[in-house]
Design a protein around this motif. Structure first.
Motif, mmCIF file in Angstrom:
data_model
loop_
_atom_site.group_PDB
_atom_site.id
_atom_site.type_symbol
_atom_site.label_atom_id
_atom_site.label_comp_id
_atom_site.label_asym_id
_atom_site.label_seq_id
_atom_site.Cartn_x
_atom_site.Cartn_y
_atom_site.Cartn_z
ATOM 1 N N UNK A 1 0.975 -1.385 0.003
ATOM 2 C CA UNK A 1 0.039 -0.035 0.039
ATOM 3 C C UNK A 1 0.760 1.157 -0.037
ATOM 4 N N UNK A 2 0.418 2.363 -0.856
ATOM 5 C CA UNK A 2 1.349 3.521 -0.750
ATOM 6 C C UNK A 2 0.426 4.600 -0.629
ATOM 7 N N UNK A 3 1.124 5.724 -0.192
ATOM 8 C CA UNK A 3 0.497 7.189 -0.237
ATOM 9 C C UNK A 3 1.306 8.045 -0.526
ATOM 10 N N UNK A 4 1.087 8.511 -1.672
ATOM 11 C CA UNK A 4 1.853 9.690 -2.210
ATOM 12 C C UNK A 4 1.502 10.731 -1.886
ATOM 13 N N UNK A 5 2.372 11.786 -1.195
ATOM 14 C CA UNK A 5 1.826 12.989 -0.330
ATOM 15 C C UNK A 5 2.550 13.999 -1.124
ATOM 16 N N UNK A 6 1.564 15.113 -1.730
ATOM 17 C CA UNK A 6 2.360 16.267 -2.500
ATOM 18 C C UNK A 6 1.979 17.332 -1.755
ATOM 19 N N UNK A 7 2.429 18.746 -2.324
ATOM 20 C CA UNK A 7 2.056 19.906 -1.543
ATOM 21 C C UNK A 7 1.879 19.751 -0.036
ATOM 22 N N UNK A 8 2.965 19.187 0.795
ATOM 23 C CA UNK A 8 2.641 18.958 2.006
ATOM 24 C C UNK A 8 2.441 20.290 2.944
#
Length: 125
Positions: A76-83
């Motif tokens: 499972x992945x979570x790509x987090x942008x504009x943190x």
């Protein structure tokens, strides 16, 4: 025995990106990411159906975070942008057993059967 192991947390500046991962053992259906800050209730961040075709997001992360899974690797992945600084938290991978579809309770932590140990994400301003 089901085991969930997260990795990929770290520290970034505002506007940066991070990708957290979770490797799982066992036959799992709905999987999700939760986050928690000390002294506050845990929050459902995102969830994904068994086949990966349906995703769910908290309003606070829509358009910035993307959840995905690789069934062949049980990952499972979570790509987090504009943190943002308010994304700072311990992030936990959670999963339901083989009959546990996501549905309207995807954000409810007690409805998940299995949990990882967490990975820290820190966003500085």
């Amino acid at each position: 025995q089901v085991e969930l192991v997260e990795s990929g947390g770290g520290s970034v500046q505002t506007g940066g990106s991070l990708r957290v991962s979770c490797v799982a053992s066992g036959n799992l259906a709905c999987m999700a990411w939760f986050r928690q800050v000390p002294g506050k209730e845990g929050q459902g961040v995102a969830a994904i159906s068994s086949g990966g075709s349906t995703t769910y997001y908290d309003d606070s992360v829509k358009g910035r975070f993307t959840i995905s899974r690789d069934k062949s690797k049980n990952a499972l992945f979570l790509q987090m942008n504009s943190l943002k600084p308010e994304d700072t938290a311990m992030y936990y991978c959670a999963a339901r057993g083989p009959l546990g579809a996501c549905g309207s309770t995807w954000y409810q932590a007690p409805s998940f059967d299995y949990w990882g140990q967490g990975t820290q994400v820190t966003v500085s301003s």
